[in-house]
Design an enzyme around this catalytic site. Structure first.
Site, PDB file in Angstrom:
ATOM      1  N   CYS A 206      98.578  47.646  35.292  1.00 22.22           N
ATOM      2  CA  CYS A 206      99.523  48.140  36.287  1.00 22.22           C
ATOM      3  C   CYS A 206     100.139  49.431  35.757  1.00 22.22           C
ATOM      4  O   CYS A 206      99.803  49.906  34.675  1.00 22.22           O
ATOM      5  CB  CYS A 206     100.617  47.106  36.555  1.00 22.22           C
ATOM      6  SG  CYS A 206      99.989  45.526  37.171  1.00 22.22           S
TER       7      CYS A 206
ATOM      8  N   ARG B 209     101.133  48.094  41.325  1.00 19.37           N
ATOM      9  CA  ARG B 209     100.491  46.831  40.976  1.00 19.37           C
ATOM     10  C   ARG B 209      98.992  46.806  41.231  1.00 19.37           C
ATOM     11  O   ARG B 209      98.525  47.190  42.301  1.00 19.37           O
ATOM     12  CB  ARG B 209     101.128  45.676  41.757  1.00 19.37           C
ATOM     13  CG  ARG B 209     100.567  44.345  41.277  1.00 19.37           C
ATOM     14  CD  ARG B 209     101.187  43.159  41.935  1.00 19.37           C
ATOM     15  NE  ARG B 209     100.736  41.950  41.256  1.00 19.37           N
ATOM     16  CZ  ARG B 209     100.515  40.788  41.843  1.00 19.37           C
ATOM     17  NH1 ARG B 209     100.738  40.648  43.132  1.00 19.37           N
ATOM     18  NH2 ARG B 209     100.081  39.749  41.152  1.00 19.37           N
TER      19      ARG B 209
ATOM     20  N   VAL C  42      96.027  41.066  39.531  1.00 17.69           N
ATOM     21  CA  VAL C  42      95.017  40.390  38.724  1.00 17.69           C
ATOM     22  C   VAL C  42      95.340  38.909  38.581  1.00 17.69           C
ATOM     23  O   VAL C  42      94.456  38.065  38.562  1.00 17.69           O
ATOM     24  CB  VAL C  42      94.916  41.060  37.331  1.00 17.69           C
ATOM     25  CG1 VAL C  42      94.039  40.255  36.392  1.00 17.69           C
ATOM     26  CG2 VAL C  42      94.347  42.469  37.471  1.00 17.69           C
ATOM     27  N   VAL C  43      96.632  38.579  38.477  1.00 11.69           N
ATOM     28  CA  VAL C  43      97.093  37.195  38.383  1.00 11.69           C
ATOM     29  C   VAL C  43      98.201  36.979  39.408  1.00 11.69           C
ATOM     30  O   VAL C  43      99.079  37.832  39.562  1.00 11.69           O
ATOM     31  CB  VAL C  43      97.623  36.874  36.959  1.00 11.69           C
ATOM     32  CG1 VAL C  43      98.177  35.462  36.903  1.00 11.69           C
ATOM     33  CG2 VAL C  43      96.515  37.055  35.920  1.00 11.69           C
TER      34      VAL C  43
ATOM     35  N   GLU D 296      98.769  41.588  29.970  1.00  9.69           N
ATOM     36  CA  GLU D 296      98.389  40.199  30.194  1.00  9.69           C
ATOM     37  C   GLU D 296      98.852  39.382  28.994  1.00  9.69           C
ATOM     38  O   GLU D 296      98.565  39.739  27.851  1.00  9.69           O
ATOM     39  CB  GLU D 296      96.866  40.059  30.349  1.00  9.69           C
ATOM     40  CG  GLU D 296      96.246  40.947  31.417  1.00  9.69           C
ATOM     41  CD  GLU D 296      96.727  40.633  32.826  1.00  9.69           C
ATOM     42  OE1 GLU D 296      97.137  39.477  33.072  1.00  9.69           O
ATOM     43  OE2 GLU D 296      96.699  41.533  33.675  1.00  9.69           O
TER      44      GLU D 296
ATOM     45  N   ASP E 286     102.045  35.589  34.522  1.00 10.02           N
ATOM     46  CA  ASP E 286     102.071  35.389  33.078  1.00 10.02           C
ATOM     47  C   ASP E 286     103.284  36.043  32.425  1.00 10.02           C
ATOM     48  O   ASP E 286     103.831  35.540  31.451  1.00 10.02           O
ATOM     49  CB  ASP E 286     100.781  35.913  32.442  1.00 10.02           C
ATOM     50  CG  ASP E 286     100.460  37.343  32.854  1.00 10.02           C
ATOM     51  OD1 ASP E 286     100.169  37.560  34.031  1.00 10.02           O
ATOM     52  OD2 ASP E 286     100.510  38.243  31.993  1.00 10.02           O
TER      53      ASP E 286
ATOM     54  N   ILE F 150      75.532  53.298  31.533  1.00 12.27           N
ATOM     55  CA  ILE F 150      75.453  54.664  32.054  1.00 12.27           C
ATOM     56  C   ILE F 150      74.696  55.553  31.072  1.00 12.27           C
ATOM     57  O   ILE F 150      74.736  55.336  29.858  1.00 12.27           O
ATOM     58  CB  ILE F 150      76.859  55.247  32.322  1.00 12.27           C
ATOM     59  CG1 ILE F 150      76.753  56.602  33.043  1.00 12.27           C
ATOM     60  CG2 ILE F 150      77.666  55.372  31.032  1.00 12.27           C
ATOM     61  CD1 ILE F 150      78.063  57.104  33.600  1.00 12.27           C
TER      62      ILE F 150
ATOM     63  N   GLY G  98      83.703  46.656  24.370  1.00 13.67           N
ATOM     64  CA  GLY G  98      83.632  46.416  22.926  1.00 13.67           C
ATOM     65  C   GLY G  98      84.529  47.297  22.092  1.00 13.67           C
ATOM     66  O   GLY G  98      84.348  47.391  20.875  1.00 13.67           O
TER      67      GLY G  98
END
EC number: 6.3.5.4
Length: 561
Positions: free
Chosen positions: A2, A49, A52-53, A77, A97, A288, A364
């Site tokens: 967000c 916003r 996501v949750v 999160e 959360d 990509i 990663g």
């Protein structure tokens, strides 16, 4: 993911000031709220916003009936929020959360609260009862936070610097904007006139220390000792848990897949965890590159091996060059290697948002810094020096790789999740003897590769594939991305401009035409803000003049072999 924005003690019209908050609207395309603080006409919160949750009750600032004096605006999160709620028997008003921050703060204060959070976050917490403002950011700065504060107590906070640079204040025409340091929290007094005064800045967590919230984790018991099989088993347990906890979302999950070791391990583990969680959709993976890109070929092999729904995004040099201006504006930096690597990530994020319904994207990032994955680690004078360099890179992630990962995805309304920077996993890895973590037999990240050697998680040839920087792997060895860029800027920056570089750019003076070109673009968007980058990213121990791995002797030897 967000966008948060807050002002305290503004002496300008808030309706005018809030226009600055709209400059980070891309971080939260689903909803926006602007709210004044009761009793303080010059204090306010702005929030963009990305749902996501808890899509129904997730708007901010978060306020609950039990604590009418608390206001919370946060980006991030908190993966252990349910565990904390159950352990302390907190009564929740929402399913968000971040509500756990309010309960933990009321129970034990700011120090205990921030140390108990397992996740990524940047927050502003206001307590009107005690007249305090708190700022906090996660250990590695995975979630961004910037602040501007004047001597007379005006405070402005935002997820990205671009939301602060045009703010007005009577006593300070040019506001100094700076990143809030990762792994820190700040306590400020709130005065009756809405202005603030800093009380203390506290470093609450060092990356090698096991976090306090580990006491309440659901991770199965780790085995003691540093025997190699014990260590490998513990690493597998912690990495699996790092991926599993990050499944927390109501939106579709995808994964960036370059075909390198790190993204391949993440994608394979993620798909395995999604199956165990009985998620009803296939995992979408994304690669990509240009034609003849080794990354595309390697990613295809991994996708076939794990059975993901795979997407390949092709781009050419013209498209990459055309994106440079947008990329540098999004990044808020002119660091050479960061800009190079960001173009591909920016373009693939744009593709994902436009063509798929994946919103939460795994990647990663962080592994190279943690596991000594950069090729120059082969030249480390000792395991101890390699350990020092690894920890330095982790401390500076917020200036480079983490910055790139956040801005390029956030620019297109995506949320990135990075399991390699999990607190438990990273602190355990850093606790291992230095000699276990160094490159071995001419191969970097040897311990990580060895850990998953017998798992059949990814193809053996990928497991032992040599390190390839993302900005290099998207192009062929014969025509590297950095060479394409250097050829382009050769016609944009002349020798006379370079001769005058030190006079025009006395701080972080660019040494190459490529660096000069990026700095020009940056200054056009953010004039006078060069100090946001303290130094350029560059390999150690090898007298490198270019950050590309393809310029290093070790890489050239590996290619010839």
């Amino acid at each position: 993911m967000c966008g948060i924005w807050a002002l305290f003690g503004s002496d300008d019209c808030l309706s005018v000031q809030c226009l600055s908050a709209m400059k980070i609207a891309h971080r939260g395309p689903d909803a926006f709220r602007f709210e004044n603080v009761n009793g303080y006409t010059n204090c306010c919160f702005g929030f963009h916003r990305l749902a996501v949750v808890d899509p129904l009750f997730g708007m901010q600032p978060i306020r609950v009936k039990k604590y009418p004096y608390l206001w919370l605006c946060y980006n991030g999160e908190i993966y252990n929020h349910k565990k904390m709620q159950q352990h302390f028997e907190f009564e929740y008003q929402t399913k968000v959360d971040g509500e756990i921050i309010l309960h933990l703060y009321d129970k034990g204060g700011i120090e205990q609260t921030i140390c108990m959070l397992d996740g990524v976050f940047a927050f502003v917490l206001l307590d009107t009862a005690t007249k305090k403002v708190f700022l906090g950011r996660d250990t590695y700065g995975v979630r961004p936070l910037f602040k501007a504060m004047t001597e007379d107590g005006f405070l402005a906070v935002c997820s990205e610097a671009k939301g602060l640079v045009t703010l007005k204040h009577s006593t300070t025409p040019f506001l100094k904007v700076e990143p809030f340091l990762p792994g820190h929290y700040e306590v400020l007094d709130l005065k009756p006139n809405g202005k603030v005064a800093s009380v203390e800045m506290v470093k609450y967590h060092h990356c090698r220390d096991e976090p306090l919230h580990a006491l309440y984790d659901n991770v199965e018991k780790l085995f003691p000792g540093f025997e190699i099989e014990t260590v490998k088993n513990n690493l597998r347990i912690l990495f699996n848990n790092a991926v599993k906890k990050r499944l927390m979302t109501d939106r579709r999950i995808g994964c960036l897949l370059s075909g390198g070791l790190d993204s391949s391990l993440v994608a394979a583990t993620l798909l395995k965890q999604l199956k165990e969680a009985r998620v009803q959709y296939p995992l979408q993976t994304f690669a990509i590159g240009m034609e003849d890109s080794p990354d595309l070929l390697a990613a295809r092999k991994v996708a076939d091996h794990i059975g993901s729904e795979h997407y390949e995004v092709l781009f050419n040099s013209e498209e990459g060059i055309q994106a440079l201006d947008e990329v540098i504006f999004s990044l808020e930096t002119y660091d050479i290697t960061t800009v190079r690597a960001s173009v591909g990530m920016y373009l693939i994020s744009k593709y994902i948002r436009k063509n798929t319904d994946s919103v939460v994207i795994f990647s990663g990032e962080g592994s190279d810094e943690l596991t000594q994955g950069y090729i120059y680690f082969h030249k480390a004078p000792s395991p101890e020096k390699a350990e020092e360099e690894s920890e330095r890179l982790l401390r500076e992630l917020y200036l480079f790789d983490v910055l790139r990962a956040d801005r390029t995805t956030a620019a297109h309304g995506l949320e990135l999740r990075v399991p390699f920077l999990d607190h438990r996993f990273s602190s355990y890895y850093l606790s291992l003897p230095p000699e276990m973590r160094i490159p071995k037999n001419g191969i970097e990240k040897h311990l990580l590769r060895e850990t998953f050697e017998d798992s059949n998680l990814i193809p053996k040839e990928i497991l032992w594939r040599p390190k390839e920087a993302f900005s290099d792997g998207i192009t062929s060895v014969k025509n590297s991305w950095f060479k394409i860029l250097q050829e382009y800027v050769e016609h944009q920056v002349d020798d006379a401009m370079m001769a005058n570089a030190a006079q025009k750019f006395p701080f972080n003076t660019p040494k190459t035409k490529e660096g000069y070109y990026y700095r020009q673009v940056f200054e056009r968007h953010y004039p006078g803000r060069a100090d946001w980058l303290s130094h350029y990213w560059m390999p150690k121990w090898i007298n490198a003049t270019d950050p590309s791995a393809r310029t290093l002797t070790h890489y050239k030897s590996a290619v010839k072999a």
